[in-house]
Each structure stands twice: as structure tokens, then as C-alpha cells.
Scaffold this motif. Sequence first.
Motif, PDB file in Angstrom:
ATOM      1  N   UNK A  78     -19.870  28.607 -18.678  1.00  0.00           N
ATOM      2  CA  UNK A  78     -21.062  28.118 -19.383  1.00  0.00           C
ATOM      3  C   UNK A  78     -21.712  29.249 -20.180  1.00  0.00           C
ATOM      4  N   UNK A  79     -21.747  30.446 -19.609  1.00  0.00           N
ATOM      5  CA  UNK A  79     -22.324  31.594 -20.326  1.00  0.00           C
ATOM      6  C   UNK A  79     -21.531  31.897 -21.589  1.00  0.00           C
ATOM      7  N   UNK A  80     -20.212  31.803 -21.511  1.00  0.00           N
ATOM      8  CA  UNK A  80     -19.379  32.041 -22.699  1.00  0.00           C
ATOM      9  C   UNK A  80     -19.634  30.987 -23.761  1.00  0.00           C
ATOM     10  N   UNK A  81     -19.773  29.737 -23.334  1.00  0.00           N
ATOM     11  CA  UNK A  81     -20.061  28.665 -24.295  1.00  0.00           C
ATOM     12  C   UNK A  81     -21.402  28.906 -24.985  1.00  0.00           C
ATOM     13  N   UNK A  82     -22.392  29.342 -24.221  1.00  0.00           N
ATOM     14  CA  UNK A  82     -23.720  29.589 -24.790  1.00  0.00           C
ATOM     15  C   UNK A  82     -23.734  30.766 -25.745  1.00  0.00           C
ATOM     16  N   UNK A  83     -22.786  31.685 -25.581  1.00  0.00           N
ATOM     17  CA  UNK A  83     -22.751  32.893 -26.408  1.00  0.00           C
ATOM     18  C   UNK A  83     -21.961  32.721 -27.698  1.00  0.00           C
ATOM     19  N   UNK A  84     -21.343  31.567 -27.891  1.00  0.00           N
ATOM     20  CA  UNK A  84     -20.557  31.351 -29.106  1.00  0.00           C
ATOM     21  C   UNK A  84     -21.470  31.345 -30.328  1.00  0.00           C
ATOM     22  N   UNK A  85     -20.976  31.834 -31.451  1.00  0.00           N
ATOM     23  CA  UNK A  85     -21.800  31.798 -32.666  1.00  0.00           C
ATOM     24  C   UNK A  85     -21.979  30.364 -33.149  1.00  0.00           C
ATOM     25  N   UNK A  86     -23.026  30.162 -33.914  1.00  0.00           N
ATOM     26  CA  UNK A  86     -23.239  28.829 -34.472  1.00  0.00           C
ATOM     27  C   UNK A  86     -24.691  28.417 -34.418  1.00  0.00           C
ATOM     28  N   UNK A  87     -24.928  27.160 -34.695  1.00  0.00           N
ATOM     29  CA  UNK A  87     -26.265  26.574 -34.711  1.00  0.00           C
ATOM     30  C   UNK A  87     -26.945  26.780 -33.359  1.00  0.00           C
ATOM     31  N   UNK A  88     -28.218  27.177 -33.371  1.00  0.00           N
ATOM     32  CA  UNK A  88     -28.928  27.486 -32.131  1.00  0.00           C
ATOM     33  C   UNK A  88     -29.019  26.283 -31.198  1.00  0.00           C
ATOM     34  N   UNK A  89     -29.259  25.115 -31.739  1.00  0.00           N
ATOM     35  CA  UNK A  89     -29.367  23.917 -30.901  1.00  0.00           C
ATOM     36  C   UNK A  89     -27.984  23.510 -30.393  1.00  0.00           C
ATOM     37  N   UNK A  90     -26.971  23.614 -31.229  1.00  0.00           N
ATOM     38  CA  UNK A  90     -25.614  23.283 -30.793  1.00  0.00           C
ATOM     39  C   UNK A  90     -25.176  24.162 -29.631  1.00  0.00           C
ATOM     40  N   UNK A  91     -25.630  25.392 -29.623  1.00  0.00           N
ATOM     41  CA  UNK A  91     -25.256  26.304 -28.537  1.00  0.00           C
ATOM     42  C   UNK A  91     -25.873  25.865 -27.217  1.00  0.00           C
ATOM     43  N   UNK A  92     -27.060  25.281 -27.269  1.00  0.00           N
ATOM     44  CA  UNK A  92     -27.677  24.749 -26.046  1.00  0.00           C
ATOM     45  C   UNK A  92     -26.900  23.523 -25.575  1.00  0.00           C
ATOM     46  N   UNK A 138     -32.143  28.284 -20.528  1.00  0.00           N
ATOM     47  CA  UNK A 138     -33.514  28.654 -20.906  1.00  0.00           C
ATOM     48  C   UNK A 138     -33.529  29.753 -21.960  1.00  0.00           C
ATOM     49  N   UNK A 139     -32.634  30.707 -21.828  1.00  0.00           N
ATOM     50  CA  UNK A 139     -32.568  31.791 -22.820  1.00  0.00           C
ATOM     51  C   UNK A 139     -32.250  31.241 -24.202  1.00  0.00           C
ATOM     52  N   UNK A 140     -31.300  30.303 -24.260  1.00  0.00           N
ATOM     53  CA  UNK A 140     -30.925  29.714 -25.552  1.00  0.00           C
ATOM     54  C   UNK A 140     -32.046  28.833 -26.103  1.00  0.00           C
ATOM     55  N   UNK A 141     -32.715  28.109 -25.231  1.00  0.00           N
ATOM     56  CA  UNK A 141     -33.833  27.266 -25.682  1.00  0.00           C
ATOM     57  C   UNK A 141     -34.942  28.150 -26.255  1.00  0.00           C
ATOM     58  N   UNK A 142     -35.236  29.251 -25.591  1.00  0.00           N
ATOM     59  CA  UNK A 142     -36.278  30.165 -26.078  1.00  0.00           C
ATOM     60  C   UNK A 142     -35.935  30.709 -27.460  1.00  0.00           C
ATOM     61  N   UNK A 143     -34.671  31.071 -27.659  1.00  0.00           N
ATOM     62  CA  UNK A 143     -34.261  31.561 -28.984  1.00  0.00           C
ATOM     63  C   UNK A 143     -34.448  30.483 -30.050  1.00  0.00           C
ATOM     64  N   UNK A 144     -34.071  29.249 -29.708  1.00  0.00           N
ATOM     65  CA  UNK A 144     -34.188  28.162 -30.686  1.00  0.00           C
ATOM     66  C   UNK A 144     -35.645  27.855 -30.999  1.00  0.00           C
ATOM     67  N   UNK A 145     -36.512  27.928 -29.996  1.00  0.00           N
ATOM     68  CA  UNK A 145     -37.946  27.702 -30.220  1.00  0.00           C
ATOM     69  C   UNK A 145     -38.509  28.812 -31.107  1.00  0.00           C
ATOM     70  N   UNK A 146     -38.165  30.051 -30.797  1.00  0.00           N
ATOM     71  CA  UNK A 146     -38.658  31.185 -31.584  1.00  0.00           C
ATOM     72  C   UNK A 146     -38.213  31.104 -33.044  1.00  0.00           C
ATOM     73  N   UNK A 147     -37.026  30.555 -33.260  1.00  0.00           N
ATOM     74  CA  UNK A 147     -36.493  30.445 -34.622  1.00  0.00           C
ATOM     75  C   UNK A 147     -36.990  29.200 -35.349  1.00  0.00           C
ATOM     76  N   UNK A 148     -37.762  28.367 -34.667  1.00  0.00           N
ATOM     77  CA  UNK A 148     -38.266  27.145 -35.280  1.00  0.00           C
ATOM     78  C   UNK A 148     -37.257  26.010 -35.310  1.00  0.00           C
TER      79      UNK A 148
END
Length: 199
Positions: A78-92, A138-148
Motif C-alpha cells: 500500500x505504501x508503494x502504491x501511495x508513493x507512485x507519481x500522478x494525480x494527488x487524489x488518484x494516489x489516495x 492520511x499523509x496523502x490526504x494532507x498533501x492533496x488538501x494542501x495542494x487544493x
Amino acid sequence: MPYRRTPRVQARMDNLRAAILAAGVELLAEQGYAGCSVAAVAARAGIATGSVYKHFASKAELSVELFRFVVNHEVDAVAKAAAQPGDLVDRIVSVAVTFASRALRSPRLAYALLVEPVDLPVEQERLVFRRAFRDIAAERIAHAVDAGALPAQNPEFTAAALIGAMSELLVGPLAERASEADVLPALTTFCLRALGGHT
């Protein structure tokens, strides 16, 4: 002077422990925790029951170690999937999809890990690893929120709700041996709506 194992003896002990865990995982995937008695694991590993007790003091200790062994691999995936490049929401969403798709590929094992009635030590480990999955999301959600890319929200609350919901919604599909095609599209839609993203 205390006894110290030689490297050869230590390697033999490590190999035996690995064989015990491999046998336990096989039984867990076939029969759940009910089938993972110390005697059954020893028989599957082709060793004496007493050899298992040299590594694990009880069935409860063996069950906890089996849980950790398997779930650590799931957390890594799951951590590897979350770390893939791409759209912030898609990564979540990929966190949820990876979690669910791996469960659906091994339904008996996933059922044992997620919901099978277990002794308290294993139940306590479930809480530890739910937090690990939550923290990744949560880390990915926080990044997506910060990025708007997502509306303002409490990332830990949302992540905990997503992980809890996924565990619950997989119970039926796992019991029915549902396919990924039956589950993942609806799961993706649910995640996007829960996050406040676009569906």
C-alpha cells in the motif's frame, strides 16, 4: 561465559523460523487461524511440534507473528502504491484499490486478517496495523488538501474512516469470492465521494 550461537547455528535457527512462518501462512490462507495450531504448523513445515515451541512460546505468540509477517507485506504494498507519481487524489484512491485488490486475490487469508474472531493479542495487532494503513492514507490526504485538490478536512479522521469502511465493505465480497471487477469500481466511487473529490 554465556553460550553464543555460531553463525552456522544461527543461520539454521533463522531458516527453521522462516519455514515455520511459511507453513503458518499457508495454513492461514487455507483455513484461517482455527487451522493454525502449533501441531498443524509443525506438520506442514515437516518438523516436530517441539521445534515450533523453540521459536514461539504459544499458539497466541505464533498467531501474532503470522499476522505481523503477512500484514507487513500488505503495508509495504500500500505504501508503494501511495508513493507512485500522478494525480494527488488518484494516489489516495490507489491506497484503497491496492488494499482491496490484494485482499480479493486471497480472500480466505484476507478474511482471517480482517475479521475472523481471534484472541486478544491478534486483535491488538489489528489496531496497530489499521493505524499504519491510516497513516499512509492520511499523509496523502494532507498533501492533496494542501495542494487544493481536496476540500479542507481532518486527514487522520478521513483516513481512519476510509480504512474502517474498506475493512467492513470487503466482508461480503470476501465471503462470496467476488472478483475485483465486481468491487473496485464501486469502491473507487465511494472513496472519491468520501474524500470530497469528483466522481
